[in-house]
Design a protein around this motif. Structure first.
Motif, PDB file in Angstrom:
ATOM      1  N   ALA A  41       0.844  -1.192   0.000  1.00 20.55           N
ATOM      2  CA  ALA A  41       0.000   0.000   0.000  1.00 20.55           C
ATOM      3  C   ALA A  41       0.878   1.241   0.000  1.00 20.55           C
ATOM      4  CB  ALA A  41      -0.914   0.008   1.228  1.00 20.55           C
ATOM      5  N   ARG A  42       0.379   2.267  -0.643  1.00 21.63           N
ATOM      6  CA  ARG A  42       0.998   3.593  -0.654  1.00 21.63           C
ATOM      7  C   ARG A  42       2.468   3.569  -1.054  1.00 21.63           C
ATOM      8  NH1 ARG A  42      -0.892   6.186   4.839  1.00 21.63           N
ATOM      9  NH2 ARG A  42      -1.111   4.077   5.565  1.00 21.63           N
ATOM     10  N   VAL A  43       2.789   2.883  -2.136  1.00 19.91           N
ATOM     11  CA  VAL A  43       4.151   2.870  -2.652  1.00 19.91           C
ATOM     12  C   VAL A  43       4.336   4.126  -3.487  1.00 19.91           C
ATOM     13  CG1 VAL A  43       5.803   1.666  -4.128  1.00 19.91           C
ATOM     14  CG2 VAL A  43       4.231   0.357  -2.674  1.00 19.91           C
ATOM     15  N   ASN A  44       5.335   4.921  -3.157  1.00 23.88           N
ATOM     16  CA  ASN A  44       5.655   6.141  -3.898  1.00 23.88           C
ATOM     17  C   ASN A  44       7.153   6.157  -4.154  1.00 23.88           C
ATOM     18  OD1 ASN A  44       3.027   7.802  -3.752  1.00 23.88           O
ATOM     19  ND2 ASN A  44       3.345   7.153  -1.648  1.00 23.88           N
ATOM     20  N   VAL A  45       7.561   6.770  -5.265  1.00 26.54           N
ATOM     21  CA  VAL A  45       8.978   6.835  -5.613  1.00 26.54           C
ATOM     22  C   VAL A  45       9.323   8.278  -5.965  1.00 26.54           C
ATOM     23  CG1 VAL A  45      10.779   5.988  -7.169  1.00 26.54           C
ATOM     24  CG2 VAL A  45       8.891   4.475  -6.516  1.00 26.54           C
ATOM     25  N   TRP A  46      10.363   8.788  -5.337  1.00 22.27           N
ATOM     26  CA  TRP A  46      10.862  10.130  -5.596  1.00 22.27           C
ATOM     27  C   TRP A  46      12.282  10.048  -6.136  1.00 22.27           C
ATOM     28  CZ3 TRP A  46       7.744   8.992  -1.469  1.00 22.27           C
ATOM     29  CH2 TRP A  46       6.613   9.787  -1.285  1.00 22.27           C
ATOM     30  N   SER A  47      12.702  11.077  -6.821  1.00 26.80           N
ATOM     31  CA  SER A  47      14.068  11.131  -7.354  1.00 26.80           C
ATOM     32  C   SER A  47      15.035  11.781  -6.368  1.00 26.80           C
ATOM     33  CB  SER A  47      14.082  11.909  -8.676  1.00 26.80           C
ATOM     34  OG  SER A  47      13.693  13.253  -8.453  1.00 26.80           O
ATOM     35  N   TYR A  48      14.543  12.115  -5.206  1.00 27.16           N
ATOM     36  CA  TYR A  48      15.358  12.772  -4.190  1.00 27.16           C
ATOM     37  C   TYR A  48      14.914  12.277  -2.812  1.00 27.16           C
ATOM     38  CZ  TYR A  48      11.150  15.604  -3.935  1.00 27.16           C
ATOM     39  OH  TYR A  48       9.848  16.007  -3.812  1.00 27.16           O
ATOM     40  N   VAL A  49      15.731  12.520  -1.810  1.00 28.80           N
ATOM     41  CA  VAL A  49      15.409  12.094  -0.450  1.00 28.80           C
ATOM     42  C   VAL A  49      14.501  13.128   0.197  1.00 28.80           C
ATOM     43  CG1 VAL A  49      16.359  11.531   1.811  1.00 28.80           C
ATOM     44  CG2 VAL A  49      17.597  10.865  -0.237  1.00 28.80           C
ATOM     45  N   LEU A  50      13.387  12.658   0.727  1.00 25.69           N
ATOM     46  CA  LEU A  50      12.445  13.549   1.412  1.00 25.69           C
ATOM     47  C   LEU A  50      12.915  13.871   2.818  1.00 25.69           C
ATOM     48  CD1 LEU A  50       9.056  11.807   0.555  1.00 25.69           C
ATOM     49  CD2 LEU A  50      10.050  13.788  -0.554  1.00 25.69           C
ATOM     50  N   CYS A  90      -2.301   8.898   3.689  1.00 29.08           N
ATOM     51  CA  CYS A  90      -2.069   9.059   2.252  1.00 29.08           C
ATOM     52  C   CYS A  90      -2.630  10.386   1.750  1.00 29.08           C
ATOM     53  CB  CYS A  90      -2.648   7.900   1.469  1.00 29.08           C
ATOM     54  SG  CYS A  90      -4.413   7.688   1.688  1.00 29.08           S
ATOM     55  N   SER A  91      -3.464  11.035   2.531  1.00 27.81           N
ATOM     56  CA  SER A  91      -4.019  12.313   2.105  1.00 27.81           C
ATOM     57  C   SER A  91      -3.172  13.482   2.583  1.00 27.81           C
ATOM     58  CB  SER A  91      -5.448  12.461   2.634  1.00 27.81           C
ATOM     59  OG  SER A  91      -5.447  12.449   4.040  1.00 27.81           O
ATOM     60  N   SER A  92      -1.949  13.178   3.010  1.00 31.36           N
ATOM     61  CA  SER A  92      -1.034  14.206   3.483  1.00 31.36           C
ATOM     62  C   SER A  92      -0.843  15.278   2.412  1.00 31.36           C
ATOM     63  CB  SER A  92       0.314  13.570   3.824  1.00 31.36           C
ATOM     64  OG  SER A  92       1.209  14.558   4.225  1.00 31.36           O
ATOM     65  N   ASN A  93      -1.042  16.520   2.776  1.00 35.08           N
ATOM     66  CA  ASN A  93      -0.896  17.612   1.835  1.00 35.08           C
ATOM     67  C   ASN A  93       0.297  18.469   2.249  1.00 35.08           C
ATOM     68  OD1 ASN A  93      -1.188  19.531  -0.096  1.00 35.08           O
ATOM     69  ND2 ASN A  93      -3.100  20.371   0.679  1.00 35.08           N
ATOM     70  N   LEU A  94       1.480  18.034   1.874  1.00 31.00           N
ATOM     71  CA  LEU A  94       2.695  18.763   2.222  1.00 31.00           C
ATOM     72  C   LEU A  94       3.241  19.569   1.055  1.00 31.00           C
ATOM     73  CD1 LEU A  94       4.472  15.845   4.097  1.00 31.00           C
ATOM     74  CD2 LEU A  94       3.309  17.780   5.121  1.00 31.00           C
ATOM     75  N   GLY A  95       2.523  19.531  -0.067  1.00 31.63           N
ATOM     76  CA  GLY A  95       3.015  20.216  -1.255  1.00 31.63           C
ATOM     77  C   GLY A  95       4.195  19.501  -1.883  1.00 31.63           C
ATOM     78  N   ILE A  96       4.370  18.225  -1.572  1.00 31.54           N
ATOM     79  CA  ILE A  96       5.479  17.453  -2.120  1.00 31.54           C
ATOM     80  C   ILE A  96       4.928  16.557  -3.226  1.00 31.54           C
ATOM     81  CG2 ILE A  96       7.237  15.714  -1.651  1.00 31.54           C
ATOM     82  CD1 ILE A  96       7.388  16.823   1.194  1.00 31.54           C
ATOM     83  N   ARG A  97       5.306  16.860  -4.444  1.00 34.71           N
ATOM     84  CA  ARG A  97       4.836  16.094  -5.597  1.00 34.71           C
ATOM     85  C   ARG A  97       5.633  14.804  -5.722  1.00 34.71           C
ATOM     86  NH1 ARG A  97       6.936  16.961 -10.408  1.00 34.71           N
ATOM     87  NH2 ARG A  97       5.997  15.783 -12.061  1.00 34.71           N
ATOM     88  N   ARG A  98       4.938  13.709  -5.959  1.00 38.20           N
ATOM     89  CA  ARG A  98       5.615  12.435  -6.198  1.00 38.20           C
ATOM     90  C   ARG A  98       6.118  12.496  -7.634  1.00 38.20           C
ATOM     91  NH1 ARG A  98       0.997  12.365  -3.331  1.00 38.20           N
ATOM     92  NH2 ARG A  98       0.910  11.123  -1.458  1.00 38.20           N
ATOM     93  N   ASP A  99       7.411  12.656  -7.828  1.00 40.38           N
ATOM     94  CA  ASP A  99       7.925  12.997  -9.150  1.00 40.38           C
ATOM     95  C   ASP A  99       8.346  11.806 -10.005  1.00 40.38           C
ATOM     96  OD1 ASP A  99      10.226  12.476  -7.620  1.00 40.38           O
ATOM     97  OD2 ASP A  99      11.410  13.975  -8.688  1.00 40.38           O
ATOM     98  N   VAL A 100       8.358  10.604  -9.484  1.00 41.73           N
ATOM     99  CA  VAL A 100       8.688   9.433 -10.292  1.00 41.73           C
ATOM    100  C   VAL A 100       7.459   8.541 -10.416  1.00 41.73           C
ATOM    101  CG1 VAL A 100      10.176   7.414 -10.554  1.00 41.73           C
ATOM    102  CG2 VAL A 100      11.138   9.559  -9.680  1.00 41.73           C
ATOM    103  N   TYR A 101       7.011   7.966  -9.303  1.00 45.64           N
ATOM    104  CA  TYR A 101       5.779   7.168  -9.270  1.00 45.64           C
ATOM    105  C   TYR A 101       4.974   7.544  -8.041  1.00 45.64           C
ATOM    106  CZ  TYR A 101       7.493   3.828 -12.778  1.00 45.64           C
ATOM    107  OH  TYR A 101       7.950   3.243 -13.924  1.00 45.64           O
TER     108      TYR A 101
END
Length: 109
Positions: free
Chosen positions: A55-64, A76-87
């Protein structure tokens, strides 16, 4: 230095440095979850498939930042303004092969 970090429920499970040093992943590929892939584009063995739930697998190109990782693990409804930029999690709902099943509706689309 290349850095890959893998988190489960907000806690780091694994960290790798210099993973495939000097290698660039080309556009147009795919990411396989739940199955060991022996060759690019296929050759899977049934006895090496994942049995369980993802569940809730996300991939970023950088370390959060750590607080963002914890927030994503809690909601999963976290609204931090952080776009999931890969998957992002909803990307995995399309192109599913085999006997995988999704719970629909998912609260994390």
């Amino acid at each position: 230095m290349a850095l890959n970090q893998f988190f489960k429920d907000g806690a780091m499970e694994k960290q790798e440095t210099d993973f495939k040093k000097g290698y660039t992943i080309k556009d147009g590929g795919s990411l396989v979850l739940g199955q060991e892939q022996h060759d690019i584009g296929g050759r899977f063995e049934k006895d090496q498939s994942f049995v369980g739930n993802l569940a809730r697998v996300n991939v970023w190109s950088y370390v959060l930042p750590k607080d963002a990782i914890i927030s994503f693990s809690e909601s999963c409804s976290s609204n931090l303004g952080i776009r999931r930029d890969v998957y992002k999690w909803s990307d995995f709902m399309y192109g599913v092969k085999g006997c995988a099943a999704f719970e629909i509706p998912s609260s994390c689309v």
